[in-house]
Design a protein around this motif. Structure first.
Motif, mmCIF file in Angstrom:
data_model
loop_
_atom_site.group_PDB
_atom_site.id
_atom_site.type_symbol
_atom_site.label_atom_id
_atom_site.label_comp_id
_atom_site.label_asym_id
_atom_site.label_seq_id
_atom_site.Cartn_x
_atom_site.Cartn_y
_atom_site.Cartn_z
ATOM 1 N N CYS A 268 1.001 -1.386 -0.127
ATOM 2 C CA CYS A 268 -0.161 0.051 -0.077
ATOM 3 C C CYS A 268 0.886 1.319 0.340
ATOM 4 O O CYS A 268 0.479 2.280 -0.571
ATOM 5 N N LYS A 269 1.858 1.258 0.577
ATOM 6 C CA LYS A 269 2.868 2.190 1.030
ATOM 7 C C LYS A 269 3.447 2.694 -0.546
ATOM 8 O O LYS A 269 3.504 3.776 -1.150
ATOM 9 N N MET A 270 3.972 1.601 -1.046
ATOM 10 C CA MET A 270 4.532 1.752 -2.639
ATOM 11 C C MET A 270 3.263 2.263 -3.699
ATOM 12 O O MET A 270 3.415 3.227 -4.353
ATOM 13 N N LEU A 271 1.849 1.855 -3.608
ATOM 14 C CA LEU A 271 0.997 2.388 -4.262
ATOM 15 C C LEU A 271 0.638 3.742 -3.978
ATOM 16 O O LEU A 271 0.732 4.615 -4.980
ATOM 17 N N ASP A 272 0.626 4.299 -2.667
ATOM 18 C CA ASP A 272 0.464 5.348 -2.164
ATOM 19 C C ASP A 272 1.444 6.517 -2.977
ATOM 20 O O ASP A 272 1.168 7.353 -3.418
ATOM 21 N N THR A 317 -5.247 -0.864 -7.290
ATOM 22 C CA THR A 317 -6.116 0.069 -6.188
ATOM 23 C C THR A 317 -7.199 -0.818 -5.714
ATOM 24 O O THR A 317 -7.581 -0.791 -4.538
ATOM 25 N N LEU A 318 -7.593 -1.905 -6.612
ATOM 26 C CA LEU A 318 -8.638 -2.604 -6.107
ATOM 27 C C LEU A 318 -8.293 -3.622 -4.870
ATOM 28 O O LEU A 318 -8.810 -3.885 -3.934
ATOM 29 N N MET A 319 -7.061 -4.301 -5.025
ATOM 30 C CA MET A 319 -6.530 -5.086 -4.095
ATOM 31 C C MET A 319 -6.253 -4.165 -2.847
ATOM 32 O O MET A 319 -6.731 -4.782 -1.632
ATOM 33 N N ALA A 320 -5.797 -3.130 -2.906
ATOM 34 C CA ALA A 320 -5.536 -2.258 -1.622
ATOM 35 C C ALA A 320 -6.801 -2.190 -0.955
ATOM 36 O O ALA A 320 -6.795 -1.929 0.308
ATOM 37 N N TRP A 321 -7.879 -1.822 -1.655
ATOM 38 C CA TRP A 321 -9.295 -1.251 -1.130
ATOM 39 C C TRP A 321 -9.886 -2.709 -0.439
ATOM 40 O O TRP A 321 -10.083 -2.767 0.740
ATOM 41 N N ARG A 322 -9.614 -3.902 -1.119
ATOM 42 C CA ARG A 322 -10.063 -5.212 -0.553
ATOM 43 C C ARG A 322 -9.500 -5.595 0.579
ATOM 44 O O ARG A 322 -9.938 -5.990 1.573
ATOM 45 N N LEU A 323 -8.103 -5.130 0.680
ATOM 46 C CA LEU A 323 -7.278 -5.516 1.931
ATOM 47 C C LEU A 323 -7.304 -4.594 2.904
ATOM 48 O O LEU A 323 -6.926 -4.891 4.110
ATOM 49 N N THR A 324 -7.558 -3.468 2.755
ATOM 50 C CA THR A 324 -7.413 -2.430 3.826
ATOM 51 C C THR A 324 -9.127 -1.578 4.161
ATOM 52 O O THR A 324 -9.202 -0.979 5.032
ATOM 53 N N GLY A 325 -9.753 -1.501 3.107
ATOM 54 C CA GLY A 325 -11.002 -0.995 3.222
ATOM 55 C C GLY A 325 -11.094 0.784 3.141
ATOM 56 O O GLY A 325 -11.965 1.406 3.240
ATOM 57 N N GLU A 326 -9.612 1.052 2.789
ATOM 58 C CA GLU A 326 -9.387 2.544 2.954
ATOM 59 C C GLU A 326 -10.245 3.282 1.506
ATOM 60 O O GLU A 326 -10.220 2.867 0.336
ATOM 61 N N PRO A 327 -10.928 4.013 2.038
ATOM 62 C CA PRO A 327 -11.878 4.577 0.866
ATOM 63 C C PRO A 327 -11.081 5.233 -0.429
ATOM 64 O O PRO A 327 -11.462 5.400 -1.411
ATOM 65 N N ARG A 328 -9.798 5.766 -0.166
ATOM 66 C CA ARG A 328 -9.165 6.364 -1.414
ATOM 67 C C ARG A 328 -8.754 5.278 -2.270
ATOM 68 O O ARG A 328 -8.587 5.598 -3.423
ATOM 69 N N TYR A 329 -8.609 3.938 -1.873
ATOM 70 C CA TYR A 329 -8.151 2.953 -2.920
ATOM 71 C C TYR A 329 -9.579 2.947 -3.807
ATOM 72 O O TYR A 329 -9.329 2.620 -5.156
ATOM 73 N N ALA A 330 -10.605 2.761 -3.273
ATOM 74 C CA ALA A 330 -11.924 2.711 -4.116
ATOM 75 C C ALA A 330 -12.096 4.083 -4.992
ATOM 76 O O ALA A 330 -12.478 3.507 -6.221
ATOM 77 N N GLU A 331 -11.706 5.112 -4.189
ATOM 78 C CA GLU A 331 -11.717 6.300 -5.351
ATOM 79 C C GLU A 331 -10.782 6.296 -6.380
ATOM 80 O O GLU A 331 -11.036 6.708 -7.657
ATOM 81 N N TRP A 332 -9.608 5.731 -6.097
ATOM 82 C CA TRP A 332 -8.632 5.822 -7.174
ATOM 83 C C TRP A 332 -8.898 4.584 -8.320
ATOM 84 O O TRP A 332 -8.534 4.896 -9.409
ATOM 85 N N HIS A 333 -9.512 3.459 -7.631
ATOM 86 C CA HIS A 333 -10.025 2.438 -8.595
ATOM 87 C C HIS A 333 -10.597 3.025 -9.663
ATOM 88 O O HIS A 333 -10.927 2.834 -10.851
ATOM 89 N N GLU A 334 -11.825 3.604 -9.043
ATOM 90 C CA GLU A 334 -12.970 4.395 -10.171
ATOM 91 C C GLU A 334 -12.308 5.234 -11.051
ATOM 92 O O GLU A 334 -12.605 5.538 -12.127
#
Lengths: 395, 395
Positions: A268-272, A317-334
């Motif tokens: 997640c850090k690398m993705l961020d 982004t989807l994997m990060a959202w699925r594993l953390t539930g952080e809303p920013r990852y759902a927003e980035w995925h979309e």
């Protein structure tokens, strides 16, 4: 913003089976010489009959993986086996004492080019591993293991791979480490995990974290000195956001498989960091290259939008959202999903175009060439569908 | 449309001496280690301290040529000699039995990369030839001749240069033939012509005409099979309009030197065809690559506008107009001149930017890197000034 997982799962399944797959198959199967004719224009017409050895392995892997995980369609198995037979007959340099493979061959399988690096071997290894799972053939499992051994020996035995540069200012790349990681994951998934495969994954994640993930710069380097120091030259400052996001999900995936939260946090850090470096706030989409110090990049296509970083960003982004539930990852995925399907998709003929200019306009009509085939895009659609289907309530 | 030669001669002289030259000099001269720091940003600040061996030779040649032909400024001679000293100490691989040169070295001169091909040798040869003319030093003339001999031996002795590809589908390139031609012209101009140099020029023009100039397609190929047949694959169909226009003026120049109208006609034909292929009617400027069959090009930067094809087009169109008086060449010259100075020039810091997107917007702020230095642009300004000043009435 939570994602509508049911709707999205269906979206990705449709995109895979009704848009991407029918663009390629059955017409790309070379019924005369085996393997796949993958250098194609927007309408699927062949631009070049030559074959990338990478593409033969990657396409076979994708077909066999869909057979193993999505539907047991016998045509997928048969096409995957056609690719493997072509690789068996024409992929390997018979004069090479280690059994190394070619990179580029003619339609008939005559060699055109062999390269220093060994990604042909890793992509063929995963195809064999998927075939072993599909059929139970022990010989395919053995070939997968032998090619993995060759790949890691070639990459990690000092002095074995002929150098491109002198020893004046040596650099090592993240590429061999991330490909070793994902190849070992594939072998573990399809052939069964073992201490050797796990040890390679541990070593690669450790080296990526220690050498390439740089908190002081908030970014993931592509190349560093062997001791991890930064090389303040064009090549040493080069960032490849899509590549780093791909490495990020390989590491998150390891975290998910082994329930190791530190791997999820690292990914997640690398993705961020690389989302911040790579997303083009002005035109949308993900830059191909950036400079760690914000200086101009020497590679000419640095600001183009290639298809594959967007596919890797969809997964990450989807994997990060699925594993953390952080809303920013759902927003980035979309954000990346909407931009990508708006700009890369071809409503007329299906599949994605490969190459856009920075502003999202099309650079060429190419759908396949020595680099683009049936791999990154269907893999993203399959991965995203799989992650969402696992989340979605039963239909 | 006749050109206002007096006004244009002054325009090019000003651009060379008041815009281009002061951008580079004296700040790019490496007073500590010799040679030139040529990897620079828009304002001249250093992006990378590494040195291209090509750039050291090309910049030395340009400085010494300006000393020989424009003004006998001693600083130009001194800077050119600094480049040659750096090449003498650090350019040659001392362990190479043929004395071949490196491609890329550190600021201090430690080798980073040596390549299969031998353009470092040809660009150093022309610098030594210009130095011999500037100073009368026999040892420089000898070095120029020895490097030319090495260059042609390396390029034209079958089996000597290690192959990039297998022997399955061999191709030969126009590049070595056009560089042999212009290198032999430079040696003839600065050291005196002889039968050997003339025979290489004849051979190269003959091979370019016979193998690469294709009336049936109305274009100039970059790569063909050794027997001249077309190779219907991505690489074989590749056209490089700026490169072909550069070859065109090398051949026209031979025609002017030797009063051979057939060479002028051949060069004009190449220019006519490649102008038609290369000029972007929609956005202006010259495409980097095109496909002979109009298919998509595999190289990512195919539709970008690089500085150097525009510099080569300036020379080729003006030389064609001067040699034939055809109004279309004057019209094309003005078209490429106005587009180029509008889009590449940097009014703030001088010189041209190197890399534009297809629509003329800037891709990076780079003014110099391993490929761009003080060469194509000052050469075009110097050549165009020279051609026009010869036409202009005395001031």
């Amino acid at each position: 913003m939570p994602l509508d997982t049911t709707r999205l799962a269906a979206f990705y399944r449709d995109a895979l089976l009704r848009d991407c797959m029918p663009f390629w198959f059955p017409r790309c199967v070379d019924t005369q010489h085996g393997g796949f004719l993958h250098c194609v224009d927007a309408d699927g017409s062949v631009l070049d009959t030559d074959k990338s050895v990478w593409a033969q392995g990657r396409m076979s892997w994708m077909l066999l993986t869909l057979f193993n995980t999505l539907e047991s369609r016998l045509e997928w198995l048969a096409w995957g086996e056609s690719g493997l037979r072509f690789l068996e007959h024409h992929g390997v340099d018979r004069s090479d004492p280690l059994g190394r493979m070619y990179f580029h061959v003619t339609r008939e399988g005559q060699p055109i080019r062999k390269r220093r690096y060994a990604y042909s071997e890793s992509f063929t290894a995963i195809a064999y591993a998927a075939h072993a799972r599909a059929t139970g053939h022990a010989v395919s499992a053995e070939r997968a293991r032998a090619l993995f051994d060759l790949f890691v020996k070639w990459n990690f035995t000092p002095g074995l791979m002929p150098p491109k540069y002198t020893g004046t200012r040596p650099m090592i790349g993240m590429g061999p480490r991330m490909i070793t990681l994902v190849t070992a994951q594939e072998l573990a998934t399809n052939l069964g995990d073992d201490a050797m495969l796990r040890s390679w994954r541990d070593r690669c994640i450790e080296e990526i974290e220690k050498l390439f993930v740089r908190p002081e710069l908030q970014c993931v380097m592509e190349n560093v000195a062997p001791d991890g120091s930064l090389v303040d030259h064009f090549d040493g400052r080069l960032l490849n956001p899509g590549h780093a996001m791909e490495a990020a999900w390989f590491i998150m995936q390891e975290g998910a498989l082994r329930r190791e939260s530190r791997f999820v946090e690292l990914g997640c850090k690398m993705l961020d960091w690389m989302w911040a470096r790579g997303w083009d706030a002005e035109h949308g989409g993900i830059f191909y290259y950036r400079d760690a110090a914000g200086k101009p990049v020497q590679e000419y296509w640095h600001d183009m939008k290639f298809w594959w970083p967007h596919d890797e960003a969809l997964i990450a982004t989807l994997m990060a959202w699925r594993l953390t539930g952080e809303p920013r990852y759902a927003e980035w995925h979309e954000r990346v999903r909407l931009w990508s399907f708006e700009h890369f998709a071809d409503a007329q003929h299906g599949e994605w175009f490969g190459y856009l200019n920075r502003d999202g306009s099309r650079s060429t009509t190419t759908k396949g060439n020595l680099w683009k085939s049936f791999f990154h895009h269907p893999r993203a659609l399959w991965m995203c569908h799989g992650m969402l289907a696992a989340e979605a309530p039963p239909a």
